[in-house]
Each structure stands twice: as structure tokens, then as C-alpha cells.
Scaffold this active site. Structure first.
Site, PDB file in Angstrom:
ATOM      1  N   GLU A 200     -21.510 -43.925  19.294  1.00  0.00           N
ATOM      2  CA  GLU A 200     -23.185 -44.289  19.726  1.00  0.00           C
ATOM      3  C   GLU A 200     -24.045 -43.020  19.928  1.00  0.00           C
ATOM      4  OE1 GLU A 200     -25.463 -46.214  18.373  1.00  0.00           O
ATOM      5  OE2 GLU A 200     -23.793 -47.613  18.412  1.00  0.00           O
TER       6      GLU A 200
ATOM      7  N   GLU B 270     -31.885 -31.495  20.426  1.00  0.00           N
ATOM      8  CA  GLU B 270     -33.000 -32.723  20.883  1.00  0.00           C
ATOM      9  C   GLU B 270     -33.807 -32.445  21.924  1.00  0.00           C
ATOM     10  OE1 GLU B 270     -29.805 -35.632  22.088  1.00  0.00           O
ATOM     11  OE2 GLU B 270     -31.623 -36.931  21.557  1.00  0.00           O
TER      12      GLU B 270
ATOM     13  N   GLY C 284     -24.197 -41.792  23.873  1.00  0.00           N
ATOM     14  CA  GLY C 284     -24.387 -40.480  25.054  1.00  0.00           C
ATOM     15  C   GLY C 284     -24.438 -39.367  23.618  1.00  0.00           C
ATOM     16  N   SER C 285     -24.088 -37.844  24.155  1.00  0.00           N
ATOM     17  CA  SER C 285     -24.266 -37.260  23.406  1.00  0.00           C
ATOM     18  C   SER C 285     -23.280 -36.357  22.340  1.00  0.00           C
ATOM     19  CB  SER C 285     -24.828 -35.601  24.044  1.00  0.00           C
ATOM     20  OG  SER C 285     -23.760 -35.017  25.398  1.00  0.00           O
TER      21      SER C 285
ATOM     22  N   ASN D 296     -30.017 -43.024  30.055  1.00  0.00           N
ATOM     23  CA  ASN D 296     -31.420 -43.358  29.920  1.00  0.00           C
ATOM     24  C   ASN D 296     -31.575 -44.005  29.442  1.00  0.00           C
ATOM     25  OD1 ASN D 296     -29.409 -43.302  27.352  1.00  0.00           O
ATOM     26  ND2 ASN D 296     -31.252 -42.950  26.099  1.00  0.00           N
TER      27      ASN D 296
ATOM     28  N   CYS E  24     -33.296 -42.449  23.290  1.00  0.00           N
ATOM     29  CA  CYS E  24     -32.191 -41.158  21.596  1.00  0.00           C
ATOM     30  C   CYS E  24     -33.288 -42.239  19.795  1.00  0.00           C
ATOM     31  CB  CYS E  24     -30.807 -42.282  21.941  1.00  0.00           C
ATOM     32  SG  CYS E  24     -30.718 -43.742  21.643  1.00  0.00           S
TER      33      CYS E  24
HETATM   34  P1  NAD Z   1     -23.973 -37.586  27.831  1.00  0.00           P
HETATM   35  O1  NAD Z   1     -22.626 -37.344  26.884  1.00  0.00           O
HETATM   36  O2  NAD Z   1     -23.988 -36.487  28.609  1.00  0.00           O
HETATM   37  O3  NAD Z   1     -23.200 -38.524  29.097  1.00  0.00           O
HETATM   38  C1  NAD Z   1     -22.760 -40.060  28.993  1.00  0.00           C
HETATM   39  C2  NAD Z   1     -21.400 -40.417  28.902  1.00  0.00           C
HETATM   40  O4  NAD Z   1     -20.155 -39.910  29.044  1.00  0.00           O
HETATM   41  C3  NAD Z   1     -21.592 -40.395  31.306  1.00  0.00           C
HETATM   42  O5  NAD Z   1     -21.301 -41.780  30.814  1.00  0.00           O
HETATM   43  C4  NAD Z   1     -20.970 -39.695  31.649  1.00  0.00           C
HETATM   44  O6  NAD Z   1     -20.571 -39.228  32.767  1.00  0.00           O
HETATM   45  C5  NAD Z   1     -20.083 -39.170  30.575  1.00  0.00           C
HETATM   46  N1  NAD Z   1     -19.269 -37.613  30.381  1.00  0.00           N
HETATM   47  C6  NAD Z   1     -19.861 -37.147  30.390  1.00  0.00           C
HETATM   48  N2  NAD Z   1     -19.207 -35.668  30.428  1.00  0.00           N
HETATM   49  C7  NAD Z   1     -18.051 -36.026  29.756  1.00  0.00           C
HETATM   50  C8  NAD Z   1     -16.411 -35.491  29.265  1.00  0.00           C
HETATM   51  N3  NAD Z   1     -16.728 -34.177  29.614  1.00  0.00           N
HETATM   52  N4  NAD Z   1     -15.652 -36.591  28.868  1.00  0.00           N
HETATM   53  C9  NAD Z   1     -16.223 -37.794  29.222  1.00  0.00           C
HETATM   54  N5  NAD Z   1     -16.943 -37.657  29.176  1.00  0.00           N
HETATM   55  C10 NAD Z   1     -17.702 -37.703  29.911  1.00  0.00           C
HETATM   56  O7  NAD Z   1     -24.821 -38.669  27.606  1.00  0.00           O
HETATM   57  P2  NAD Z   1     -26.137 -38.209  28.579  1.00  0.00           P
HETATM   58  O8  NAD Z   1     -26.808 -37.402  29.070  1.00  0.00           O
HETATM   59  O9  NAD Z   1     -25.703 -39.774  29.636  1.00  0.00           O
HETATM   60  O10 NAD Z   1     -26.982 -39.427  27.480  1.00  0.00           O
HETATM   61  C11 NAD Z   1     -28.038 -38.966  26.816  1.00  0.00           C
HETATM   62  C12 NAD Z   1     -27.813 -38.354  25.107  1.00  0.00           C
HETATM   63  O11 NAD Z   1     -27.417 -39.684  24.741  1.00  0.00           O
HETATM   64  C13 NAD Z   1     -28.540 -37.918  24.258  1.00  0.00           C
HETATM   65  O12 NAD Z   1     -27.967 -37.099  22.992  1.00  0.00           O
HETATM   66  C14 NAD Z   1     -28.819 -39.230  23.925  1.00  0.00           C
HETATM   67  O13 NAD Z   1     -29.563 -39.363  22.371  1.00  0.00           O
HETATM   68  C15 NAD Z   1     -27.584 -40.136  23.333  1.00  0.00           C
HETATM   69  N6  NAD Z   1     -28.092 -41.457  23.262  1.00  0.00           N
HETATM   70  C16 NAD Z   1     -27.275 -42.316  22.192  1.00  0.00           C
HETATM   71  C17 NAD Z   1     -27.641 -43.329  22.133  1.00  0.00           C
HETATM   72  C18 NAD Z   1     -27.266 -44.522  20.998  1.00  0.00           C
HETATM   73  O14 NAD Z   1     -27.302 -45.554  20.661  1.00  0.00           O
HETATM   74  N7  NAD Z   1     -26.764 -43.587  19.294  1.00  0.00           N
HETATM   75  C19 NAD Z   1     -28.095 -44.369  23.693  1.00  0.00           C
HETATM   76  C20 NAD Z   1     -28.614 -43.377  24.003  1.00  0.00           C
HETATM   77  C21 NAD Z   1     -29.075 -41.596  24.551  1.00  0.00           C
END
Ligand code: NAD
Length: 443
Positions: free
Chosen positions: A194, A318, A172-173, A99, A228
Site C-alpha cells: 500500500e 509526493e 509506506g513509501s 501518518n 496518502c
Molecule cells: P516509510 O516507507 O518510510 O515507512 C513505513 C514503514 O517501513 C515504517 O514502519 C518504517 O519503520 C519501515 N521502514 C523504513 N525503512 C525501512 C527499510 N529500509 N526496510 C524496511 N522497513 C523500513 O513510510 P512513512 O514515511 O512511514 O509513510 C509515508 C508514505 O506512506 C507515503 O509515501 C504515503 O503515501 C504512504 N502511505 C500509503 C498508504 C496507503 O494506504 N497506500 C497509507 C499511508 C501512507
């Protein structure tokens, strides 16, 4: 080259990164546009500009942050001198989301390099143009033994996570955060997570509604709501609800025009899967404004939803898109009933000119960080820790905190030899009274 011990080498690398990012800024902005039509202004503010400013701040302060810190020794150890050394953890893996794909890969990288670590960055596969730019920038800037970029999706991340690391940094998520935490547990690797959550935004009767509307629209629809720390839903006092809604609609039109689909300032949903999920959230809801969408380029208009049921899909997860539920409240108990349904959020916002209400509300709930009378801007201050709590994450970074996150604080006592007080050595017989006296005196 010794990035582990040589601060000058780390500075040189970061200076080079600064030059390479600066000279590629236009290409980075283009890549972000190609990935999800991110507007150039938003890319400068939240991606390239943010990264460049983090780099400058780090370069200015790195020597101070890295300096061993003398602390007062304990009198129990007299005579001694005590020091904390900031040492790199070693091999660090950074996994980034889509994002803010540039900033959320580069900012942890800057901190990890500043602290002297060897780094592997895995950008998100969902923003392939930006991922390619990150890989190119890293290859042009760093020695391969120092920093590398590994592109790919979940499978690649799984492969990387199976290896032993000295530190894991994941953005990430929540769902994937749990997978990362499990992988970290296998090797007992320290980890920063995060993550995200459902961020409330409360508007009470005393708030400056015109300003609140403007700041909510900015925070919610920046990056098409895929932030996020965007306000997830509004909790507005019922007496001012219709006024606020009127003002929010006005602000949306002012910012993005009557037809937001042709606005150059409004980004798109990242992919078909997320677009479908967002559209499905609109089902059976009362749309106050917006709702227009098109699968051709994953557009969803800024949308306001009236009083969604708390058990509807919209209020369960979310949102992470340009859909803003508006819920009303009459008293503080109503607010509590809604907020306490969810895990501790990453962000929390209160609009109020009633100091007592605002302070009490901000103190009553646990959240990563937040603002009083604004949205999202806490992210911009490098002197504030950025991170979640509970389900929204663990650990924090930005500025000095980023450097500290990637540093092990090694404690060393240098004991002098000119005096050796004998009380601690066995045999202990007859020494207990004296020991108690000393402990009492020292406390
Ligand atoms: P995501 O968790 O789907 O992916 C994040 C990363 O994890 C990517 O690089 C992806 O390739 C990797 N990934 C995906 N599946 C995986 C697995 N099974 N095992 C290991 N790695 C894996 O998240 P997203 O859709 O890219 O981002 C959105 C989410 O991130 C939202 O929930 C948002 O709130 C959160 N977010 C948090 C922050 C923060 O700073 N706290 C910032 C941005 C986004």
C-alpha cells in the site's frame, strides 16, 4: 487455542480487541496528539472510529466470509462437487507507517486475525506514543503465540524481513515498498504493498466551486496533508481559477481561522526531517496563500502555490504535507501532459457537473481509487477495495477484501466413485474426434 481452524476463537480475539480499543480510546487519541498534535475529531474519524467500525463489520460477517464456497463443477469432471476453502496463509508480517499510525496497523491486523493467521505487527517508530499504545493493546488482547507487536525502526524491519513469512503486508513509501518487494521475492512470499503517489485533482468549468473548495480544503489539510490519498495538486480550468482560489482561501480561514498555528483542528508535520523537506519545497515558488512555518513544533500553514514549474522539486515528488500547488489548464491535452509525467497515482479526483467530461477523465487514467465531486471519501466504504496500482501499490483490502487478502483460496474437487468415464485414460488412439466433440459441446 487454534486460531487457524477455530472461527469462534478468532471472534473471541476480535471481540476482546474491540473492548480493549474502546476502553483505551482516550489514551490512543492522546498518544496521537502527543505524536503530531492530531486533533481528537480527526483521530476518532480516521483512527479509533475507523478501527472500531472495521472490527464490528468483521465480527458481523466473519462466519459468512470464512464459509467454504461450493462452486459449479466442470462437466469435464462429471460426477464431482467443487469447493473453495478459505485458509489462513500462516505467519503474517504487517509493517505500518506513521501518518495514520493506529488505523494502518490495526485494520490489516483485524483482517489477518479474522482470516486465522499468526501475526507480527511492526508500527512506525516515528509515532512513538502510538506505537507504544499499539504494543500495549496487542499484549493485553492476544496470546503471544497468536499476535505480537515488535517496535522499532528500519533496522528492526530489516531484521524481520530477513525471516521467512507466509504473507507480507506493507504500508509506506514507494522506496521502502521496493525493499519489501525484494525481501518477499527471496522467499517467494505473497505481498500487499500500500504505497503513495502524486494524486491529481481536476476542477472543470462546470463544477460547483463552493462545494469543490470546501471538499478540497478538507481532503488536503486533514492530518496536515499527510495522507496518502490527499489531493497532491490541483488542475483547474483557467476560466475559473481565480474564483476557485478565492473560495479555497475563504474555506481555509473558515476551517482553521486567520492564524492556523493556534487552531486546535490542524495537525503538525511529523518530524524535523519532513518539516525541512516541506519548507524546502516552498523555495522559488509563488505563494498565493499561507507559507508561514515554524520549526518549534513543525508547523506549516495551509499553503497555496501558483503555477509551479513542472520540473521544480514541488512537482517531482509526493508532497505529503499542507502545500497545494494550483496549475491551470485550457484543454484535455494540458491535463494529460501533467498527469502522464507521473506514475499511476493512488487517488484521483474530478470535480465536474459535466457528466461526459467527468466519466471520460476518470476512465482515461489508471489510479488506485478516487472520487467524482469529492476527495478521500472512497476510503470509508468497506465494500470498495482500497489499494494502488503500478507504483502506488499492489493488492487491496478493507472489509471482505481484507479477509480475502489474508486467505489462501484452496480449491478442492471431490470426485465421485460411482462412475468413471474412461475417455481420458490412455491408450488415446481413436478418441481424438470424440474428445473434440465433447470440448465443442462444453464450450
Ligand atoms: P516509510 O516507507 O518510510 O515507512 C513505513 C514503514 O517501513 C515504517 O514502519 C518504517 O519503520 C519501515 N521502514 C523504513 N525503512 C525501512 C527499510 N529500509 N526496510 C524496511 N522497513 C523500513 O513510510 P512513512 O514515511 O512511514 O509513510 C509515508 C508514505 O506512506 C507515503 O509515501 C504515503 O503515501 C504512504 N502511505 C500509503 C498508504 C496507503 O494506504 N497506500 C497509507 C499511508 C501512507
Amino acid at each position: 487455542m487454534n486460531f487457524k481452524t477455530d472461527i469462534d476463537y478468532r471472534k473471541q480475539s476480535l471481540r476482546k480487541l474491540l473492548t480493549v480499543v474502546e476502553s483505551n480510546e482516550k489514551k490512543i487519541i492522546r498518544a496521537l496528539y502527543d505524536d503530531f498534535k492530531k486533533p481528537a475529531f480527526e483521530s476518532i474519524l480516521s483512527e479509533t472510529g475507523f478501527v472500531l467500525s472495521e472490527l464490528q463489520h468483521t465480527l458481523k460477517n466473519i462466519e459468512r466470509w470464512a464459509k467454504p464456497k461450493k462452486v459449479l463443477p466442470s462437466l469435464l469432471n462429471f460426477p464431482s462437487s467443487d469447493t473453495i476453502y478459505k485458509e489462513p496463509y500462516g505467519k503474517v508480517l504487517i509493517i505500518a507507517p506513521w501518518n495514520y499510525p493506529f488505523q494502518l496497523a490495526l485494520c490489516p491486523l483485524i483482517a489477518a486475525v479474522a482470516a486465522g493467521n499468526q501475526v507480527v505487527v511492526k508500527p512506525s517508530e516515528l509515532t512513538p506514543h502510538t506505537s507504544k499504545m499499539i504494543a500495549q493493546i496487542i499484549a493485553e488482547t492476544f496470546d503471544r503465540e497468536h499476535v505480537t507487536c515488535v517496535e522499532g525502526g528500519a533496522e528492526k524491519a530489516t531484521e524481520l524481513l530477513a525471516q521467512p513469512w507466509d504473507y507480507l503486508f506493507f504500508t509506506g513509501s514507494v522506496a521502502v515498498g521496493k525493499i519489501v518487494a525484494k525481501a518477499a521475492a527471496t522467499h517467494l512470499t505473497p505481498v500487499t504493498l500500500e504505497l503513495g503517489g502524486k494524486n491529481p485533482c481536476i476542477i472543470d468549468q462546470s463544477a460547483d466551486l463552493t462545494l469543490a473548495a470546501k471538499r478540497i480544503v478538507w481532503g488536503k489539510f486533514f492530518n496536515a496533508g499527510q495522507t496518502c490519498i490527499a489531493p497532491d495538486y490541483l488542475l483547474v480550468h483557467q476560466n475559473i481559477k481565480s474564483d476557485l482560489i478565492h473560495l479555497i482561501k475563504k474555506e481555509i480561514v473558515k476551517a482553521y481561522g486567520e492564524n492556523q498555528e493556534v487552531s486546535p483542528d490542524f495537525a503538525r508535520i511529523i518530524n524535523a526531517k519532513n518539516w525541512k523537506r516541506q519548507v524546502s519545497l516552498l523555495q522559488d515558488q509563488t505563494i498565493l496563500f499561507g507559507g508561514k512555518n515554524s520549526e518549534t513544533d513543525f508547523f506549516i500553514a495551509p499553503t497555496l502555490i501558483d503555477e509551479p514549474k513542472l520540473d521544480s522539486l514541488l512537482m517531482q515528488e509526493e508532497i505529503f504535507g499542507p502545500i497545494l500547488p494550483v496549475l491551470s489548464y485550457q484543454n484535455e491535452e494540458d491535463i494529460r501532459k501533467v498527469i502522464s509525467r507521473y506514475a499511476k497515482p493512488l487517488a484521483f479526483y474530478v470535480f465536474s457537473n459535466n457528466e461526459k467530461f467527468a466519466k471520460k477523465t476518470m476512465a482515461s487514467y489508471e489510479f488506485g481509487g478516487g472520487c467524482w465531486n469529492d476527495t478521500m471519501i472512497h476510503f470509508a466504504n468497506k465494500r470498495l477495495p482500497f489499494g494502488g496500482v503500478g507504483q502506488s501499490g499492489m493488492g487491496a483490502y478493507h472489509g471482505r477484501l481484507g479477509f480475502d487478502t489474508f486467505s489462501h483460496q484452496k480449491a478442492v474437487v471431490r470426485k465421485a466413485n460411482w462412475l468413471d468415464i474412461p475417455i481420458r485414460y490412455a491408450p488415446y488412439q481413436g478418441k481424438e474426434k470424440f474428445l473434440k466433440k465433447i470440448l465443442n459441446w462444453l464450450s
